[in-house]
Design a protein around this motif. Structure first.
Motif, PDB file in Angstrom:
ATOM      1  N   LEU A   1      43.010  46.439  19.738  1.00  0.00           N
ATOM      2  CA  LEU A   1      43.085  46.268  21.069  1.00  0.00           C
ATOM      3  C   LEU A   1      44.507  45.315  21.601  1.00  0.00           C
ATOM      4  N   VAL A   2      44.351  44.325  20.972  1.00  0.00           N
ATOM      5  CA  VAL A   2      45.482  42.997  21.115  1.00  0.00           C
ATOM      6  C   VAL A   2      46.571  43.588  20.775  1.00  0.00           C
ATOM      7  N   THR A   3      46.464  44.073  19.400  1.00  0.00           N
ATOM      8  CA  THR A   3      47.688  44.673  18.762  1.00  0.00           C
ATOM      9  C   THR A   3      48.372  45.648  19.507  1.00  0.00           C
ATOM     10  N   ILE A   4      47.594  46.650  20.146  1.00  0.00           N
ATOM     11  CA  ILE A   4      48.222  47.706  21.019  1.00  0.00           C
ATOM     12  C   ILE A   4      48.674  47.110  22.194  1.00  0.00           C
ATOM     13  N   GLY A   5      48.163  46.366  22.842  1.00  0.00           N
ATOM     14  CA  GLY A   5      48.651  45.663  23.780  1.00  0.00           C
ATOM     15  C   GLY A   5      50.008  44.738  23.690  1.00  0.00           C
ATOM     16  N   VAL A   6      50.150  44.178  22.534  1.00  0.00           N
ATOM     17  CA  VAL A   6      51.338  43.257  22.167  1.00  0.00           C
ATOM     18  C   VAL A   6      52.312  44.458  21.999  1.00  0.00           C
ATOM     19  N   VAL A   7      52.168  45.430  21.347  1.00  0.00           N
ATOM     20  CA  VAL A   7      53.091  46.560  20.774  1.00  0.00           C
ATOM     21  C   VAL A   7      53.603  46.980  21.890  1.00  0.00           C
ATOM     22  N   THR A   8      52.880  47.467  22.938  1.00  0.00           N
ATOM     23  CA  THR A   8      53.152  48.351  24.391  1.00  0.00           C
ATOM     24  C   THR A   8      53.928  47.453  25.098  1.00  0.00           C
ATOM     25  N   ALA A   9      53.480  46.029  25.355  1.00  0.00           N
ATOM     26  CA  ALA A   9      54.156  45.075  26.156  1.00  0.00           C
ATOM     27  C   ALA A   9      55.611  45.044  25.539  1.00  0.00           C
ATOM     28  N   GLY A  10      55.920  44.807  24.303  1.00  0.00           N
ATOM     29  CA  GLY A  10      56.964  44.469  23.411  1.00  0.00           C
ATOM     30  C   GLY A  10      58.205  45.805  23.745  1.00  0.00           C
ATOM     31  N   VAL A  11      57.609  46.802  23.634  1.00  0.00           N
ATOM     32  CA  VAL A  11      58.151  48.065  23.825  1.00  0.00           C
ATOM     33  C   VAL A  11      58.706  48.138  25.366  1.00  0.00           C
ATOM     34  N   LEU A  12      58.170  47.859  26.073  1.00  0.00           N
ATOM     35  CA  LEU A  12      58.440  47.867  27.776  1.00  0.00           C
ATOM     36  C   LEU A  12      59.563  46.900  27.906  1.00  0.00           C
ATOM     37  N   MET A  13      59.274  45.593  27.479  1.00  0.00           N
ATOM     38  CA  MET A  13      60.168  44.633  27.853  1.00  0.00           C
ATOM     39  C   MET A  13      61.578  44.798  27.029  1.00  0.00           C
ATOM     40  N   HIS A  14      61.417  45.693  25.674  1.00  0.00           N
ATOM     41  CA  HIS A  14      62.803  45.983  25.134  1.00  0.00           C
ATOM     42  C   HIS A  14      63.432  46.890  26.123  1.00  0.00           C
ATOM     43  N   ARG A  15      62.904  47.909  26.485  1.00  0.00           N
ATOM     44  CA  ARG A  15      63.459  48.743  27.292  1.00  0.00           C
ATOM     45  C   ARG A  15      63.997  48.306  28.624  1.00  0.00           C
ATOM     46  N   GLN A  16      63.259  47.320  29.399  1.00  0.00           N
ATOM     47  CA  GLN A  16      63.690  46.751  30.490  1.00  0.00           C
ATOM     48  C   GLN A  16      64.833  45.933  30.237  1.00  0.00           C
ATOM     49  N   GLU A  17      64.894  45.066  28.925  1.00  0.00           N
ATOM     50  CA  GLU A  17      66.006  44.191  28.899  1.00  0.00           C
ATOM     51  C   GLU A  17      67.345  45.397  28.392  1.00  0.00           C
ATOM     52  N   LYS A  18      67.059  46.410  27.905  1.00  0.00           N
ATOM     53  CA  LYS A  18      68.315  47.448  27.625  1.00  0.00           C
ATOM     54  C   LYS A  18      68.648  47.915  28.913  1.00  0.00           C
ATOM     55  N   ARG A  19      67.787  48.229  29.868  1.00  0.00           N
ATOM     56  CA  ARG A  19      68.303  48.759  31.157  1.00  0.00           C
ATOM     57  C   ARG A  19      68.869  47.762  31.667  1.00  0.00           C
ATOM     58  N   ARG A  20      68.418  46.515  31.868  1.00  0.00           N
ATOM     59  CA  ARG A  20      69.195  45.364  32.499  1.00  0.00           C
ATOM     60  C   ARG A  20      70.684  44.990  31.926  1.00  0.00           C
ATOM     61  N   GLN A  21      70.874  45.136  30.619  1.00  0.00           N
ATOM     62  CA  GLN A  21      72.040  44.916  29.937  1.00  0.00           C
ATOM     63  C   GLN A  21      73.063  46.131  30.343  1.00  0.00           C
ATOM     64  N   ARG A  22      72.339  47.475  30.524  1.00  0.00           N
ATOM     65  CA  ARG A  22      73.244  48.580  30.837  1.00  0.00           C
ATOM     66  C   ARG A  22      73.803  48.339  32.098  1.00  0.00           C
ATOM     67  N   ASP A  23      73.136  47.912  33.016  1.00  0.00           N
ATOM     68  CA  ASP A  23      73.280  48.122  34.375  1.00  0.00           C
ATOM     69  C   ASP A  23      74.385  46.816  34.553  1.00  0.00           C
ATOM     70  N   MET A  24      74.414  45.538  34.029  1.00  0.00           N
ATOM     71  CA  MET A  24      75.308  44.625  33.924  1.00  0.00           C
ATOM     72  C   MET A  24      76.559  45.119  33.303  1.00  0.00           C
ATOM     73  N   GLN A  25      76.686  45.925  32.355  1.00  0.00           N
ATOM     74  CA  GLN A  25      77.759  46.775  31.971  1.00  0.00           C
ATOM     75  C   GLN A  25      78.470  47.504  32.876  1.00  0.00           C
ATOM     76  N   MET A  26      77.530  48.376  33.402  1.00  0.00           N
ATOM     77  CA  MET A  26      78.045  49.226  34.423  1.00  0.00           C
ATOM     78  C   MET A  26      78.882  48.244  35.468  1.00  0.00           C
ATOM     79  N   ALA A  27      78.111  47.422  36.102  1.00  0.00           N
ATOM     80  CA  ALA A  27      78.675  46.542  37.069  1.00  0.00           C
ATOM     81  C   ALA A  27      80.005  45.924  36.656  1.00  0.00           C
ATOM     82  N   ALA A  28      80.099  45.303  35.395  1.00  0.00           N
ATOM     83  CA  ALA A  28      81.365  44.606  35.208  1.00  0.00           C
ATOM     84  C   ALA A  28      82.518  45.837  34.994  1.00  0.00           C
TER      85      ALA A  28
END
Length: 279
Positions: free
Chosen positions: A249-276
Motif C-alpha cells: 500500500l505504501v509503495t502504491i501511494g508513493v508511486v501515485t504521489a510521484g506521478v501526480l507531482m511529476h505531472r504537476q511540475e511539468k504543467r507548471r513548467q509548461r505554463d511558465m514557458q507559455m508565459a515567457a
C-alpha cells in the motif's frame, strides 16, 4: 584514484540500499511461508493472508489507524499551511520567534515527553471542561495532528520561501483579492508540497506507537499497538503478511504521489514557458 572513487561511492550506495531493503524483502518472502516458524521455510503458501483477513482484531485496528491517519493528515495540512503561510509571507510580526518555536518544537521533542504532556492536558481538560470524555479516537487524532502539523509547516514554509512573489504581486496589481490569489495562484504552485506533507503526516500517524499508547483508551488500539502487543509474545507469520500488505500500500501511494507531482511540475513548467513566450 579518480577511477576508484566512483566505485567506492557506488559500493557504499549499494550496501546502504541492501541494508535497508533486504530485511523488507525477506519479510515479504517469509509471509508466504507455510511453516509457523517465521525463520524456517516450510514451503510456499498463502494461508497466512487468508487467516489475516479473518482476524477481526487486526482488521479493526487497521481500519481505525487508517481513519485516524486520514483525518490527522488532512487537518495537519490545513493548519500547517496556515502556519507556513504566516511565517513565509507576514515578515517579522510580533511574536514570530515564539510562534516559530512553538510550531517546530514537536520536531525535536521526544515522543515520550509529547505523549505524557498531552495525556496530562487531556485529563485536565476533562476535569475542567468535561471534554474530551476519556481517551480514544479523538485524543489520538489531536495528538497526532499536534505532531505532524510541525512537519507540514516546515515543508510549506520552505516551498513558499522559494516561490516567486512577482506572480502574486501581478495578480494584486490586476485587482485580485488575497483569497483569490491564494486559491488560484499560490495553492496550485505549492500543491506538490501539500501532497508531500499529507503523505508524511499520514505515514507518521499510521506508524506512531509511543504517543498513541499514552492518549488511547479501551477499544481504541491502533494497528502499531496491536502489532507491538503480538510481537512481544513472538512473531507470527500473519504479522509478516500484514507487513507485506502495508509495504504494498505504501509503495502504491508513493508511486501515485510521484506521478501526480511529476505531472504537476511539468504543467507548471509548461505554463511558465507559455508565459515567457507571451512576453
Amino acid at each position: 584514484m579518480n577511477k576508484r572513487l566512483p566505485i567506492f561511492r557506488f559500493s557504499v550506495m549499494v550496501f546502504g540500499f541492501a541494508f535497508l531493503y533486504i530485511p523488507i524483502l525477506s519479510l515479504i518472502f517469509y509471509s508466504f511461508n507455510k511453516s509457523r516458524l517465521v525463520t524456517v521455510w516450510g514451503g510456499f503458501s498463502t494461508e497466512w493472508y487468508g487467516k489475516l483477513l479473518k482476524n477481526e482484531q487486526i482488521l479493526n485496528a487497521a481500519w481505525l489507524s487508517l481513519k485516524i491517519a486520514a483525518v490527522n493528515a488532512t487537518g495537519a495540512v490545513v493548519l500547517g499551511t496556515l502556519a507556513g503561510l504566516a511565517l513565509a509571507r507576514f515578515g517579522k510580526f510580533k511574536g514570530r520567534t515564539l510562534f516559530s518555536g512553538m510550531t517546530t518544537a514537536p520536531l525535536v521533542m521526544p515522543e515520550v515527553i509529547t505523549g505524557l504532556s498531552l495525556l496530562v492536558l487531556f485529563v485536565a481538560m476533562e476535569q475542567l471542561l468535561g471534554w474530551p470524555q476519556g481517551r480514544g479516537v479523538t485524543t489520538i487524532t489531536i495528538a497526532h495532528m499536534t505532531l505532524t502539523m510541525a512537519y507540514v509547516t516546515v515543508i510549506v514554509q520552505s516551498r513558499l520561501s522559494t516561490l516567486d512573489d512577482s506572480l502574486e504581486e501581478a495578480a494584486m496589481d490586476l485587482g485580485a483579492r488575497p483569497a483569490k490569489i491564494f486559491f488560484l495562484i499560490t495553492l496550485p504552485i505549492i500543491a506538490p508540497a501539500l501532497i508531500s506533507g499529507w503523505l508524511l503526516a499520514f505515514t507518521i500517524s499510521l506508524d506512531d506507537l509511543v504517543i498513541a499508547s499514552f492518549v488511547s483508551g479501551p477499544g481504541s488500539s491502533t494497528l502499531p499497538m496491536v502489532i507491538f502487543s503480538k510481537v512481544r509474545l513472538g512473531v507470527s507469520p500473519d504479522i509478516n503478511a500484514l507487513a507485506s500488505i502495508m509495504v504494498l500500500l505504501v509503495t502504491i501511494g508513493v508511486v501515485t504521489a510521484g506521478v501526480l507531482m511529476h505531472r504537476q511540475e511539468k504543467r507548471r513548467q509548461r505554463d511558465m514557458q507559455m508565459a515567457a513566450a507571451g512576453k
